[in-house]
Design a protein around this motif. Structure first.
Motif, PDB file in Angstrom:
ATOM      1  N   SER A 223      -2.343   5.355  -6.551  1.00 23.92           N
ATOM      2  CA  SER A 223      -3.528   5.283  -5.689  1.00 23.92           C
ATOM      3  C   SER A 223      -4.516   6.379  -6.061  1.00 23.92           C
ATOM      4  O   SER A 223      -4.182   7.332  -6.762  1.00 23.92           O
TER       5      SER A 223
ATOM      6  N   THR B 152       0.837  -1.204   0.000  1.00 24.42           N
ATOM      7  CA  THR B 152       0.000   0.000   0.000  1.00 24.42           C
ATOM      8  C   THR B 152       0.873   1.257   0.000  1.00 24.42           C
ATOM      9  O   THR B 152       0.643   2.191  -0.770  1.00 24.42           O
TER      10      THR B 152
ATOM     11  N   ARG C 156      -5.633   8.219  -1.007  1.00 30.83           N
ATOM     12  CA  ARG C 156      -4.834   7.296  -0.216  1.00 30.83           C
ATOM     13  C   ARG C 156      -5.354   5.859  -0.348  1.00 30.83           C
ATOM     14  O   ARG C 156      -4.940   4.978   0.403  1.00 30.83           O
ATOM     15  N   ASN C 157      -6.258   5.620  -1.299  1.00 29.90           N
ATOM     16  CA  ASN C 157      -6.841   4.293  -1.489  1.00 29.90           C
ATOM     17  C   ASN C 157      -6.165   3.576  -2.653  1.00 29.90           C
ATOM     18  O   ASN C 157      -5.933   4.161  -3.714  1.00 29.90           O
ATOM     19  N   VAL C 158      -5.857   2.306  -2.432  1.00 27.37           N
ATOM     20  CA  VAL C 158      -5.194   1.491  -3.447  1.00 27.37           C
ATOM     21  C   VAL C 158      -6.149   0.381  -3.871  1.00 27.37           C
ATOM     22  O   VAL C 158      -6.703  -0.332  -3.033  1.00 27.37           O
TER      23      VAL C 158
ATOM     24  N   ILE D  60       1.170   4.059  -3.064  1.00 27.56           N
ATOM     25  CA  ILE D  60       0.861   5.479  -2.826  1.00 27.56           C
ATOM     26  C   ILE D  60       2.051   6.345  -3.236  1.00 27.56           C
ATOM     27  O   ILE D  60       1.886   7.363  -3.924  1.00 27.56           O
TER      28      ILE D  60
END
Length: 417
Positions: free
Chosen positions: A160, A151, A163-165, A155
Motif C-alpha cells: 500500500s 485491504t 494506508r491506501n491500496v 497493507i
C-alpha cells in the motif's frame, strides 16, 4: 413435489419474507460499525502491547465500496434465481442440480415449455424469493468483506501507499484463496448460513431413509437457521467476551477475536436499549403463564414485540424476529428486567430463569413452532394435540390456495399460533 408444495406454503407468508429481508439488511448495516469498533480496539491493543496493527481504518471505505459492487452482483444472481429456480453457480454442478417442482403435463404443460415454467414459478415463488433475497444480502456482504479483508492483507504485505491500496492491488488480493474464503464465510454468517452443528445435522438427515426425514420434518422443518440465530445472538451478549477469550486461547487470530468483541459490544448496547424500552412499556415479553394476567392483556397484544401507538391512539405490535440474531440480546434484556422487578439478584437460579425465558423466545418464533406444539401436545393432549395435527395438515395446503398459515405467521394474540 409434495415437500416443495409444503415448504412453499409454510414460507409464503409476508411476515416470513419481511423477517428474512430485515435480518439481511440489519446484518449488512451492522458490518460498518462493527468494523469501526474493530479499528478502535486494534489501535488500543497495538499501543498497549506494542504489537503490529491488524485492522485499519481504510478498510471501512473499502468495505462500503465493496458492498455496492457486491449488491449489484447479488441482484443479477437474484434475477436468475427468480427466473430459473436455482443459483447460477449450480450450472457447474449438473449432477447435483435441483429438480424443482418439475411440471410435466402432457399436451397441456409439457416439460420444458413456457406453461410448465409458469406453473413451476407459481408453485415455487416463495422459495425462489427467499433464496433470491439471500443472494442479494449475501452478495452485498461478500463484496464488502472481500474488499476489507483484501485491504488489510495488502497493507500488512507492504503493498500500500501509506494506508491506501490501489484498485489493481486490491483486485489482486481479493483473488487470493484465503481472502476469498474468509469473505465467503463471513457472508454466509450474515445470512445465517454458516457451518454449524445444526447445519451438519440437516446434511446428515438428508442421507437417511425418506421415512426418517419425513418424521423429523413434520415437527422440526427448520433447524439450521434457528440454531444460527441462537449461536450468534449469545455471542452478541456479554457472553461474547468469554467466547473471545476462548477463541484467543485457541489461536483463532487477532482479527477474529476483535470482531467477536465488537459484535458483543453492539449486542450489549442493544440489551441496554431494550431494557430501558421494556421498563417503559414499549416492548412486550413472553406470553403470561397465569390466566389472571392473560385476561388483562389488551386486544391484539403480541409477545416479544415492539409496542407503538399512532396519532389516532391505535396500538400496534411489531415482532422482534426481524432483528434476526440481535433479537436474542433484546430477549435477554427483557428477562433481566423481569428478574429485577421481582427483586432477584444474580445467582445460578437467576441465570437459569433468564436462559429459560430466552429459550421460550426462540420456541415462540415461527421456525420453531412445530417443536413447541409437539411438546404441548405430549404434555397436555386434547386441544393441543388437535392444534399440532391441524398445523401439520395445513402446511401441506398449497400457498396459492391460501394454505400454510397456521403456525407459520406469528401468533394470533392468544399464544396458540
Amino acid at each position: 413435489r409434495l415437500q416443495i408444495v409444503r415448504y412453499a406454503a409454510m414460507l409464503a407468508q409476508t411476515t416470513t419474507h419481511a423477517i428474512n429481508a430485515g435480518g439481511g439488511v440489519l446484518a449488512n448495516a451492522m458490518a460498518i460499525p462493527t468494523r469501526a469498533l474493530m479499528v478502535g480496539g486494534d489501535v488500543a491493543r497495538s499501543r498497549v502491547t506494542g504489537a503490529p496493527r491488524e485492522v485499519f481504518a481504510s478498510e471501512i471505505g473499502a468495505q462500503l465500496h465493496g458492498m455496492k459492487a457486491g449488491a449489484q452482483d447479488g441482484l443479477k444472481q437474484a434475477a436468475f434465481i427468480m427466473q430459473y429456480g436455482f443459483h447460477p453457480d449450480d450450472i457447474t454442478q449438473l449432477d447435483h442440480l435441483r429438480g424443482g417442482f418439475g411440471t410435466n403435463i402432457p399436451k397441456i404443460a409439457p416439460e420444458g415449455s413456457r406453461r410448465a415454467a409458469a406453473v413451476d414459478f407459481l408453485v415455487e415463488y416463495p422459495l425462489r424469493a427467499l433464496v433470491a433475497g439471500d443472494a442479494i444480502m449475501r452478495g452485498t456482504a461478500r463484496g464488502g468483506y472481500a474488499a476489507a479483508e483484501a485491504t488489510a492483507a495488502a497493507i500488512k504485505a507492504g503493498r500500500s501507499h501509506g494506508r491506501n491500496v490501489s484498485p489493481d492491488v486490491l483486485r489482486e488480493f481479493m483473488d487470493k484463496p484465503a481472502v476469498a474464503q474468509r469473505a465467503e464465510d463471513l457472508a454466509r454468517r450474515d445470512v445465517l448460513q454458516e457451518d454449524t452443528a445444526a447445519r451438519r445435522f440437516s446434511g446428515w438427515l438428508r442421507t437417511q431413509p425418506e421415512i426418517a426425514q419425513q418424521a423429523v420434518s413434520q415437527v422440526m422443518p427448520f433447524t439450521a437457521t434457528p440454531y444460527a440465530i441462537v449461536a450468534q445472538g449469545v455471542g452478541m451478549t456479554p457472553a461474547g467476551v468469554v467466547k473471545a477469550i476462548r477463541d484467543a486461547k485457541l489461536g483463532k487470530g487477532t482479527r477474529h477475536v476483535e470482531e467477536t468483541l465488537a459484535r458483543s459490544a453492539i449486542g450489549t448496547s442493544v440489551m441496554g436499549v431494550a431494557a430501558w424500552q421494556y421498563a417503559n412499556g414499549n416492548l412486550t415479553g413472553p406470553y403470561p403463564e397465569d390466566q389472571a394476567t392473560r385476561s388483562t392483556l389488551p386486544p391484539g397484544w403480541r409477545e416479544w414485540s415492539i409496542k407503538s401507538t399512532d396519532s389516532q391512539g391505535e396500538t400496534k405490535y411489531y415482532p422482534l424476529a426481524p432483528l434476526g440474531a440481535l433479537g436474542l440480546p433484546a430477549a435477554v434484556a427483557i428477562m433481566m428486567v423481569e428478574e429485577a422487578k421481582q427483586g432477584n439478584t444474580l445467582s445460578p437460579d437467576y441465570l437459569g430463569r433468564v436462559g429459560l425465558g430466552v429459550g421460550k423466545y426462540m420456541i415462540d418464533q415461527t421456525s420453531m413452532r412445530g417443536m413447541s406444539d409437539l411438546a404441548e401436545a405430549m404434555s397436555r393432549g386434547g386441544g393441543a394435540m388437535d392444534r399440532l395435527i391441524e398445523g401439520i395438515a395445513s402446511s401441506y395446503s398449497p400457498h396459492v390456495l391460501g394454505g400454510g398459515g397456521v403456525g407459520c405467521d406469528g401468533n394470533d394474540g392468544a399464544g396458540t399460533g
